[in-house]
Enzyme design. Structure first.
Site, PDB file in Angstrom:
ATOM      1  N   GLY A   1     -22.060 -19.916 -38.898  1.00  0.00           N
ATOM      2  CA  GLY A   1     -22.328 -18.553 -39.342  1.00  0.00           C
ATOM      3  C   GLY A   1     -21.332 -17.514 -38.911  1.00  0.00           C
ATOM      4  O   GLY A   1     -21.553 -16.321 -39.124  1.00  0.00           O
TER       5      GLY A   1
ATOM      6  N   GLY B   1     -15.552 -22.976 -34.694  1.00  0.00           N
ATOM      7  CA  GLY B   1     -16.446 -21.944 -34.193  1.00  0.00           C
ATOM      8  C   GLY B   1     -17.897 -22.260 -34.482  1.00  0.00           C
ATOM      9  O   GLY B   1     -18.205 -23.176 -35.252  1.00  0.00           O
TER      10      GLY B   1
ATOM     11  N   THR C   1     -16.023 -20.326 -43.481  1.00  0.00           N
ATOM     12  CA  THR C   1     -15.920 -20.544 -44.932  1.00  0.00           C
ATOM     13  C   THR C   1     -15.553 -19.252 -45.646  1.00  0.00           C
ATOM     14  O   THR C   1     -14.796 -19.258 -46.623  1.00  0.00           O
ATOM     15  CB  THR C   1     -17.243 -21.098 -45.472  1.00  0.00           C
ATOM     16  OG1 THR C   1     -17.603 -22.273 -44.726  1.00  0.00           O
ATOM     17  CG2 THR C   1     -17.117 -21.464 -46.937  1.00  0.00           C
TER      18      THR C   1
ATOM     19  N   HIS D   1     -49.031 -12.124 -17.876  1.00  0.00           N
ATOM     20  CA  HIS D   1     -47.828 -12.962 -17.924  1.00  0.00           C
ATOM     21  C   HIS D   1     -46.625 -12.133 -18.372  1.00  0.00           C
ATOM     22  O   HIS D   1     -45.568 -12.139 -17.718  1.00  0.00           O
ATOM     23  CB  HIS D   1     -48.063 -14.139 -18.881  1.00  0.00           C
ATOM     24  CG  HIS D   1     -46.934 -15.109 -18.947  1.00  0.00           C
ATOM     25  ND1 HIS D   1     -46.969 -16.341 -18.347  1.00  0.00           N
ATOM     26  CD2 HIS D   1     -45.708 -15.032 -19.538  1.00  0.00           C
ATOM     27  CE1 HIS D   1     -45.840 -16.976 -18.561  1.00  0.00           C
ATOM     28  NE2 HIS D   1     -45.052 -16.206 -19.309  1.00  0.00           N
ATOM     29  N   GLU D   2     -46.789 -11.412 -19.467  1.00  0.00           N
ATOM     30  CA  GLU D   2     -45.677 -10.613 -19.994  1.00  0.00           C
ATOM     31  C   GLU D   2     -45.364  -9.439 -19.064  1.00  0.00           C
ATOM     32  O   GLU D   2     -44.199  -9.060 -18.904  1.00  0.00           O
ATOM     33  CB  GLU D   2     -45.997 -10.114 -21.406  1.00  0.00           C
ATOM     34  CG  GLU D   2     -46.208 -11.206 -22.436  1.00  0.00           C
ATOM     35  CD  GLU D   2     -45.011 -12.128 -22.557  1.00  0.00           C
ATOM     36  OE1 GLU D   2     -43.875 -11.686 -22.283  1.00  0.00           O
ATOM     37  OE2 GLU D   2     -45.213 -13.301 -22.914  1.00  0.00           O
TER      38      GLU D   2
END
Length: 684
Positions: free
Chosen positions: A240, A237, A244, A461-462
């Site tokens: 994170g 996978g 483990t 732009h945003e």
């Protein structure tokens, strides 16, 4: 195991025998012989030939003993011992005898010394006895003769003790244990508190490993029906996701010896060490069977053989892998040892390692879905001492699509740090939202120097991203837009997309169009473009290339994929298609991007006034939210409830890669469209 006799416990009060006792006894005997050999601690007083002649002339000397022709020992008469001048020199010492010399001194030529004695005796009519003797330090000479042999034997004993011991004591002992396994042992006496309750989500993976634990606890339940214990389980996978952690839970639940180590622990600069450590590891595990071996990051030694060995030389990793294959399923294999391994690079593992009989089960540990993220939040909110009452874990789970378990743990920790930095008494909802922004986009840089013209360009732009995404059906719904610099980006637009299991062409095209909305806005408003759209261009280029070469979503190229799930293609020096096909692929990728760019320009041309109005609000507030867009554009007609289901693994699927924070070639910071998607890497 239940019929084994309990071992006798050693009496803690009874001292344990040690070889060092023998060494201490030898040293004490040696010192005793040297100290007590010549009359104990009683040493004669020192004098000189002149004083000796005076004592001899006075008749005080009964006997003179000449030792080795250069030393004289003087014995006084009983009358002389009563004199005050001699009393202080004849006080009895420790272990001293009555017949011991009172004085001793060194002289020069023996012949002259004898002549002086005879002359004084003759003048004073004395009967002083003169004797001769030779003395040698037998023990001292023997010691110096045996010293080299003692040193050699001592070094040999030290080396043998180090080689026979189970673990090296520091750097000095490590060379003698180079072939020993570095596995850390956990057993019932070891305090391992992690259990399956601490692992939120991962229900399918927990069922698989829970069965292994049950088999070790109650083997007769399965063997009664002819079942055999599985040889191994491979956890696969993304990083994170809890591989483990799942192994730690197995260690806490199994109550059998659990050996834990990393794949890199087998690798050493010395030839043959890796294979030796594998043998030693399985030897220890078999001695304590039934037992479990956990190898984290097994791709360090389990890579497919022959791929990277271009020199043809002896490869240490291949030898280690060969030994591991033999130990897991070869002659004399002990079936009571289970191997659990974890990796996020299953595509590079050797096929012989992946086959049934070695790793019987491959457990895919995927990124958590909405419900699983909710459970993970509940686990990680537990250690936080003060959490606001209005905090809703379902809301937090919806704000973090694509986050792994480790990312969610980081969000909770960052939220606590942000709340403490603000001086809050409890961790609240806004602290978690700020933590998500901090992790995805980076740290805010409000002190970054930006000129008014640059700030205006960033705002349009945003606003272009927000406007185009609002107008498209399949584009992700907006959460907020900001022009505050964060990390390497000068502005960001945050979205909350659907968590799709499959993606259709129209959905990908809408996402590409929304990503190009920023550059399109610059073109519509200023009739100029800038380098600020670099990350947007990288994102749409990857998506377009995936549509054409991976998913077979292009009519001109057809239902063909050039994606190799085995990973073999990365070692090939040739492309899997002809030059003519390569030209066609490049042309189709360019056509897809340009079509969506023109589409974005058309949308913004028809909504130019609303775009300008949104940009002005953004310049004024610096941060705007979904409510601000609703005031300008009205209610978004495409909003709908998302029915979330458990993810299903598709063997030949490849996630669409999204934009990342990077810098343009001229070194200027680039703009980022800060999407939260199910396939996004959180560390953008």
């Amino acid at each position: 195991m239940a019929n084994q006799k309990p071992k006798k416990k050693l009496d803690p009060k009874k001292p344990k025998f040690s070889a060092y006792w023998i060494y201490a006894a030898i040293i004490i005997i040696f010192l005793g012989l040297n100290l007590f050999g010549d009359g104990g601690f009683s040493e004669p007083a020192k004098t000189n030939p002149a004083e000796f002649k005076d004592y001899l002339s006075n008749g005080d000397i009964e006997k003179v003993e000449i030792i080795n022709r250069n030393q004289a020992r003087v014995y006084l008469t009983s009358e002389a011992k009563e004199k005050e001048i001699h009393k202080k020199n004849i006080e009895p010492g420790f272990l001293s005898t009555g017949d011991s010399p009172t004085y001793t001194f060194q002289f020069g030529d023996l012949q002259n010394f004898e002549n002086d004695i005879n002359e004084i005796k003759k003048e004073n009519n004395l009967n002083t006895v003169v004797t001769y003797d030779t003395s040698s330090d037998v023990i001292g000479e023997l010691f110096w003769a045996l010293l080299p042999f003692i040193l050699i034997i001592g070094v040999w004993i030290f080396i043998m003790r180090k080689m026979s011991s189970g673990a090296g004591g520091g750097a000095g002992g490590q060379i003698f244990n180079i072939g020993k396994s570095k596995a850390k042992l956990f057993d019932q006496n070891t305090d391992v508190k992690t259990s399956f309750k601490d692992v939120a989500g991962l229900e399918g993976a927990k069922e698989e490993v829970q069965e292994i634990v049950d088999f070790l606890k109650q083997p007769e339940k399965y063997t009664a029906l002819g079942g055999k214990i599985p040889k191994g389980a491979l956890l696969v996978g993304p990083p994170g996701t809890g591989k483990t952690l799942l192994a730690k839970a197995v260690a806490g639940e199994a109550k059998v010896p659990f050996f834990s180590l990393s794949g890199s622990d087998f690798v050493e600069m010395f030839v043959g060490v890796g294979a030796s450590r594998v043998r030693d590891l399985f030897k220890q595990a078999k001695e304590k069977s039934p037992s479990i071996i956990f190898i984290d990051e097994i791709d360090a030694i389990g890579r497919a053989r022959g791929k990277s060995n271009f020199s043809g030389s002896n490869d240490e990793r291949e030898n280690t892998l060969n030994q591991l294959l033999t130990e897991m399923d070869g002659f004399g294999t002990n079936t009571n040892v289970i191997v659990i391994a974890a990796t996020n690079r299953a595509d590079v593992l050797d096929k012989a390692l992946m086959r049934a009989g070695r790793f019987d089960r491959q457990i895919y540990v995927d990124l958590p879905d909405l419900n699983e993220r909710k459970e993970i939040f509940e686990v990680h909110l537990g250690p936080l001492k003060k959490v606001a009452d209005e905090l809703d874990t379902e809301f937090l789970a919806k704000q973090t699509p694509g986050f792994s378990g480790a990312d969610i743990a980081n969000v909770c920790n960052e939220a606590a740090l942000i709340a403490a930095r603000k001086g809050n008494k409890a961790v609240g909802k806004q602290d978690f939202l700020d933590a998500v922004d901090r992790i995805v986009g980076g740290l805010e840089k409000k002190n970054k120097i930006i000129t008014p013209s640059e700030k205006k360009a960033i705002a349009f732009h945003e606003a272009g991203h927000a406007t185009v995404s609002w107008m498209l059906e399949h584009a992700a719904p907006l959460v907020k837009v900001t022009i505050v610099p964060r990390g390497q980006s000068l502005g960001a637009a945050w979205y909350l997309p659907e968590e799709r299991l499959i993606v259709r062409p129209e959905q990908m095209l809408d996402e590409m169009c929304a990503a190009l909305g920023g550059r399109a806005a610059e073109k519509v408003i200023f009739n100029k473009i800038s380098t600020g759209a670099l990350s947007d261009l990288e994102k749409v280029t990857k998506q377009a290339r995936a549509m054409v070469t991976i998913y077979g979503l292009n009519d001109a190229v057809g239902n063909i994929t050039y994606y190799d799930s085995s990973g073999q293609s990365e070692y090939n020096f040739t492309k899997p298609y002809s030059e003519k096909t390569s030209e066609l692929i490049d042309k189709e990728i360019s056509n897809l991007i340009e079509e969506q760019y023109k589409r974005a320009i058309d949308l913004l041309e028809h909504n130019k006034d609303k775009l300008s109005q949104l940009a002005e609000i953004l310049l004024d507030k610096e941060v705007i939210f979904k409510d601000d867009l609703e005031k300008i554009f009205g209610k978004r007609p495409f909003d709908k409830e998302i029915a979330e289901t458990k993810p299903v693994k598709k063997k030949n699927s490849l996630p669409v890669e999204n934009g990342q924070d990077i810098k343009s070639s001229d070194g200027k910071d680039t703009d980022e469209e800060g999407e939260l998607t199910e396939n996004d890497s959180v560390n953008k």
